[in-house]
Motif scaffolding. Structure first.
Motif, PDB file in Angstrom:
ATOM      1  N   THR A  50       0.832  -1.200   0.000  1.00 24.80           N
ATOM      2  CA  THR A  50       0.000   0.000   0.000  1.00 24.80           C
ATOM      3  C   THR A  50       0.870   1.255   0.000  1.00 24.80           C
ATOM      4  N   ALA A 126      -8.793  -2.071   2.065  1.00 24.41           N
ATOM      5  CA  ALA A 126      -8.836  -3.069   0.992  1.00 24.41           C
ATOM      6  C   ALA A 126      -9.256  -2.410  -0.315  1.00 24.41           C
ATOM      7  N   SER A 127     -10.205  -1.477  -0.221  1.00 25.73           N
ATOM      8  CA  SER A 127     -10.652  -0.762  -1.421  1.00 25.73           C
ATOM      9  C   SER A 127      -9.538   0.109  -1.978  1.00 25.73           C
ATOM     10  N   ALA A 130      -7.028  -2.118  -3.659  1.00 25.78           N
ATOM     11  CA  ALA A 130      -7.554  -2.702  -4.893  1.00 25.78           C
ATOM     12  C   ALA A 130      -7.588  -1.686  -6.033  1.00 25.78           C
ATOM     13  N   TRP A 133      -4.584  -1.695  -8.306  1.00 28.20           N
ATOM     14  CA  TRP A 133      -4.301  -2.916  -9.071  1.00 28.20           C
ATOM     15  C   TRP A 133      -4.414  -2.675 -10.562  1.00 28.20           C
ATOM     16  N   ALA A 167     -10.466  -3.816  -9.948  1.00 26.13           N
ATOM     17  CA  ALA A 167     -10.605  -3.905  -8.494  1.00 26.13           C
ATOM     18  C   ALA A 167     -11.651  -4.943  -8.116  1.00 26.13           C
ATOM     19  N   VAL A 171     -10.983  -8.425  -5.893  1.00 24.88           N
ATOM     20  CA  VAL A 171     -11.733  -8.758  -4.674  1.00 24.88           C
ATOM     21  C   VAL A 171     -12.403 -10.129  -4.811  1.00 24.88           C
ATOM     22  N   CYS A 174      -9.750 -12.873  -4.334  1.00 27.80           N
ATOM     23  CA  CYS A 174      -9.367 -13.009  -2.916  1.00 27.80           C
ATOM     24  C   CYS A 174     -10.465 -13.710  -2.122  1.00 27.80           C
ATOM     25  N   THR A 325      -4.681  -7.275  -0.262  1.00 23.41           N
ATOM     26  CA  THR A 325      -6.150  -7.330  -0.296  1.00 23.41           C
ATOM     27  C   THR A 325      -6.645  -8.610   0.366  1.00 23.41           C
ATOM     28  N   ILE A 370     -16.564  -4.207  -0.288  1.00 27.56           N
ATOM     29  CA  ILE A 370     -15.242  -3.696  -0.674  1.00 27.56           C
ATOM     30  C   ILE A 370     -15.189  -3.435  -2.183  1.00 27.56           C
ATOM     31  N   ALA A 374     -14.244   0.138  -3.899  1.00 26.22           N
ATOM     32  CA  ALA A 374     -13.075   0.221  -4.785  1.00 26.22           C
ATOM     33  C   ALA A 374     -13.472   0.700  -6.177  1.00 26.22           C
TER      34      ALA A 374
END
Length: 472
Positions: A50, A126-127, A130, A133, A167, A171, A174, A325, A370, A374
């Motif tokens: 991050t 997390a957002s 993401a 990404w 994004a 998610v 994951c 994430t 999330i 994102a």
């Protein structure tokens, strides 16, 4: 209910013995399957990715080359807090992290607010992760095929995008891995962490070949206020400390493993952050960082004049952001699990799949929430909101160490904070300082979130509290 009894109900604490006993195993419990290496990699995995791969391009314009100092300030704050986490996690080795610790030390209402902060912190971070990404995917596609996804579907709102499709894909990937089980998730994460540490080491080596001391001047172009602002912005990248403690119920020999994992991961992370930040600002003028998507990959391309180092770094960033994430989503599902088991959230959040022993329903709900954040919310708003939630949770944990030492000195502790009570007090003060550096709109959004949480607490949680039903 009279005002005095109502006040006592808000301050009711959950006995430490009850917390530890209910996390001991059996039906409706999580499985202890995580060792020290996996746990340390969980912390590193939740952290590296991050502040370096995504937020560096936002922090350098705030602080200039002195962003290195910003990382050190954030690292010192995290180190002080990590020592406090190490003690309290070894004393109360359960899932739920600082929410569970606050419940044992400061009472139900404070614990609930901390839980709300954690849910905000994890969902928003997390957002934020993401979001980045798609930028590194585009960089990889550009290096390989000379093609990029349109900004409309690969960038966040505010940066030319309308709906961040990569994004959502991230998610979903994951979530599918988390549903398979904690052992599988942490094993994959450990492999990904080793890969990204190698990629960052490559960046440092190449960047130092182009290091120019003139790029470090002026060192503090925005003054020390800028250094503090950057430290506040990037602090969300130290969320990995809290993520480790959410695994308390799934760690083997938690009283020893938790503190060791927390301290080891923080040492690895801080060293990596400072080295990469120093190499980056030495290799490129600080004024060039603003608006630079996939910043580290671009720096390598500019230095070498070739695509392969940039391609390697983009792949490392893609792997890294995936692992962060993954771990952050893991942490949020465990906090929801702990709050639901205490009756403060509906029962569906504590359902555990009998085969995988994971909270599958939580994972689906968290993934949808999330993914929407994102896809639709600008990155800078997400980063600052995460820092606010993280810093409040960290301050509460540090204060909880002091309270628990005073109220329950008899409890077995696998680790004890040195220089007590100065380290916990310093941790609280550093957290408060960084909170004051955040922009005013972050406070406004945070107040709205807490107001919504309090409506839920007094409308549902207060009446359904499992602790209240026991007569506590």
């Amino acid at each position: 209910m009279g005002s005095s009894s109502f006040g006592r109900a808000l301050l009711r604490c959950k006995p430490v013995s009850a917390l530890v006993d209910e996390h001991g195993g059996g039906k409706g419990h999580l499985q202890r399957s995580i060792g020290l290496f996996q746990l340390t990699m969980l912390g590193v995995g939740a952290t590296i990715g991050t502040g370096i791969f995504v937020a560096l391009t936002a922090a350098v314009p705030e602080a200039g080359p002195a962003v290195v100092i910003s990382f050190i300030i954030a690292g010192i704050t995290a180190a002080l807090t990590a020592l406090c986490y190490a003690e309290i996690a070894s004393t109360i080795p359960v899932s739920g992290s600082s929410y569970s610790y606050a419940y044992a030390t400061m009472g139900e209402l404070v614990a609930y607010i901390v839980g709300a902060c954690l849910l905000l912190e994890y969902a928003v971070s997390a957002s934020a992760i993401a979001v980045g990404w798609g930028q590194y995917l585009n960089e990889m596609f550009n290096d390989l095929f000379g093609w990029q996804m349109p900004d409309a579907i690969s960038q966040p709102p505010g940066a030319g995008g309308y709906f961040n499709l990569p994004a959502i894909v991230l998610v979903a990937m994951c979530a599918s891995l988390l549903i398979k089980g904690a052992r599988e998730s942490t094993t994959v994460n450990a492999i990904l962490v080793v890969v990204k540490l190698g990629v960052l080491a490559l960046f440092v080596v190449i960047a130092f070949t182009a290091f120019n001391t003139e790029n470090l001047e002026p060192f503090t172009p925005k003054g020390w206020l800028g250094v503090g602002a950057a430290a506040g912005t990037i602090f969300f990248s130290y969320i990995g400390i809290d993520a480790i403690s959410t695994a308390g119920e799934e760690v083997k020999n938690p009283r020893k493993t938790l503190p060791a994992g927390i301290i080891l991961s923080l040492l690895l992370v801080t060293a990596a952050y400072v080295l990469v930040a120093f190499a980056a600002v030495g290799a490129q003028q600080w004024t060039e960082f603003a608006g630079q998507d996939a910043g580290l990959a671009v720096i390598l391309r500019n230095i070498t004049g070739s695509n392969w180092p940039s391609l390697l770094l983009s792949v490392g960033a893609i792997v890294s952001i995936f692992s962060v994430t993954l771990v952050v989503m893991y942490g949020q599902t465990r906090i929801l699990f702990a709050m639901s088991r205490d009756g403060l959230l509906p029962k569906l959040f504590q359902k555990v799949d009998p085969q995988t022993m994971t909270p599958v329903t939580n994972t689906y709900i968290v993934a949808v929430f999330i993914a929407l954040l994102a896809a639709l919310v600008p990155l800078d708003v997400l980063a600052n909101l995460t820092s606010m939630g993280t810093l409040i949770a960290f301050a509460v944990v540090s204060a909880g160490v002091i309270i628990l030492r005073r109220t329950r000195p008899d409890l077995p502790r696998g680790y004890m904070v040195p220089l007590f009570p100065y380290v916990p007090i310093a941790s609280v003060l550093f957290c408060v300082y960084l909170i004051t550096q955040l922009p005013w709109n972050t406070y406004l959004l945070f107040i709205v979130w807490i107001a919504i949480a309090l409506v839920i607490y007094f409308g549902f949680s207060f009446r359904n509290s499992a602790l209240a039903k026991t007569g506590a």
